[in-house]
Design a protein around this motif. Sequence first.
Motif, PDB file in Angstrom:
ATOM      1  N   GLN A 118      -1.315   3.673  -4.257  1.00 34.04           N
ATOM      2  CA  GLN A 118      -2.016   4.942  -3.900  1.00 34.04           C
ATOM      3  C   GLN A 118      -2.679   5.602  -5.097  1.00 34.04           C
ATOM      4  OE1 GLN A 118       0.320   7.287  -0.865  1.00 34.04           O
ATOM      5  NE2 GLN A 118       1.979   5.993  -1.238  1.00 34.04           N
TER       6      GLN A 118
ATOM      7  N   GLY B 242       0.981  -1.193   0.060  1.00 35.94           N
ATOM      8  CA  GLY B 242       0.219  -0.019  -0.062  1.00 35.94           C
ATOM      9  C   GLY B 242       0.850   1.217   0.095  1.00 35.94           C
TER      10      GLY B 242
ATOM     11  N   ASP C  57      -5.577   3.501  -5.249  1.00 40.58           N
ATOM     12  CA  ASP C  57      -6.425   3.862  -4.241  1.00 40.58           C
ATOM     13  C   ASP C  57      -7.326   5.139  -4.470  1.00 40.58           C
ATOM     14  OD1 ASP C  57      -5.635   1.753  -2.823  1.00 40.58           O
ATOM     15  OD2 ASP C  57      -4.012   2.877  -1.564  1.00 40.58           O
TER      16      ASP C  57
END
Length: 505
Positions: A176, A170, A179
């Motif tokens: 990211q 992550g 995300d």
Amino acid sequence: MKAIMVMYDSLRRDLLSVNGGPIPTPNFERLAARTVQFDCSYVGSLPCMPARRELHTGRYNFLHRDWGPIEPFDDSMPQLLKENGIYTHLATDHYHYVEDGGCTYHSRYSSWECYRGQESDTWVADLTPPPAEYSPHLIGTKNMNGTLAAMRRKGGWQNDHNRQRWQTDGDFAMHQTFDNGIDFLQRNGRFDNWFLQIETFDPHEPFTAPQDFDGRYFSPDDPFVPDWPPYAKVDEDEKTVENMRKKYYALTEFCDQQLGRVLDKMDELDLWKDTMLIVNTDHGFFLAEHDWWGKGAAPNYEELVHTPLFIWDPRCPGAAGQRRRALVQTIDLAPTLLDFFGVDIPADMTGKPLAGVIAGDVPVRRHALFGYHGAPVGITDGRWVLLRAVADSTVQMYEYTHMPTHMRAPFSVEEMRSTTLHPGFSFTKGAPVMKIESRVNPRFAKAQAEGEDLLFDLQADPAQQHQLENADKKAELLDAMARLCAENDAPEEVYERFGLKKPER
């Protein structure tokens, strides 16, 4: 209407399992089952930011300009969408957007976010003196010189500092970036009239992947440290070449996982019914094919210029899982998106909307051009490829611009002293432009010896191992190249530098 673009950097179409390649990519296989896959998709302008200018403007960049920003006279696809009530969002880790040479792209969107740390991004500040000239993650350093050597000497250690921040999956900038894009879908998927561009720098070198993926190819007890090949001839041993390829494979598997997250979210939110999906890349990368690493220093073979492209158009549900043979390019993506949203396509866009190709493989062009500014120019009809070498390197090339910047700095005062005013081109909307002597990258310009063209028949020789002599076919392709230069209002020096006969109007 809604649209999502998932864009990679340096993604190789031939290495994906969906195309018979060695890299397991189950999510690209899922994607292919839901979309149309384009078997003759090609780049236009190389490398990174020139390709992105084409993504915005729908026309070739390399005939008039090297690496540079969006110009005041450019038609920018996300800007046009925004002006017509379509919300546009960019989620990216492509750090060139926040350098001088890419400084006007991200601001064309309604909103944007850029995650830091890829490659030589000047992110982590660490003044610790380096223990050696080059980072241990680099190979081929003895074959680098000049500007490239200086960039890798400094950038290698900068990247070492950056990657220390990436401890878990992550933490990685690509994760990211996805995300952010998935968060946009979760919050806004129920609304109408938006365009989301999820764009990652991966699998661009260095091929740094989380341990979950790297461990599929290397034991923690026997790691392979390097993951950053040069732009140079291959002189490493077979084991090093094999290991570097595995590093790319591992990172591409990470890319595939992130794509799966987008597909899962589209399933969850039932977005397939009204949302276009485009999955693409800017160009490929040599992994020792033709005895070359990287890009730029070698002829523009298929591994670099023949790209993966997948499109789902909810207006054509019956096309899911099919392939198309029509010849398409990066310049077609802007008009395709404008057409999908019902926004007028500017006359200056020479790319074509792909709705007809998606629905029924209706051709949109006979030939496609590709290349670097001032360097050998390629042309293909989807079967034959001619790589045209520079015919006369003494012919001066010029940059035509209102925005005189290179990748990481403005043009120097010395460069600016050569500036004259040019009346402009068909696409500059009546505005004159600065005409500045171009310092063509010698690595690009000398990728083929002067006057030594390369002709291939991809149907008989897809790996481009056998150069052909066919005077009639070469003449046909040179005529087509000159015609495309004229259609794109190429400056006079392009015809002179490449020995092309300018068509009569």
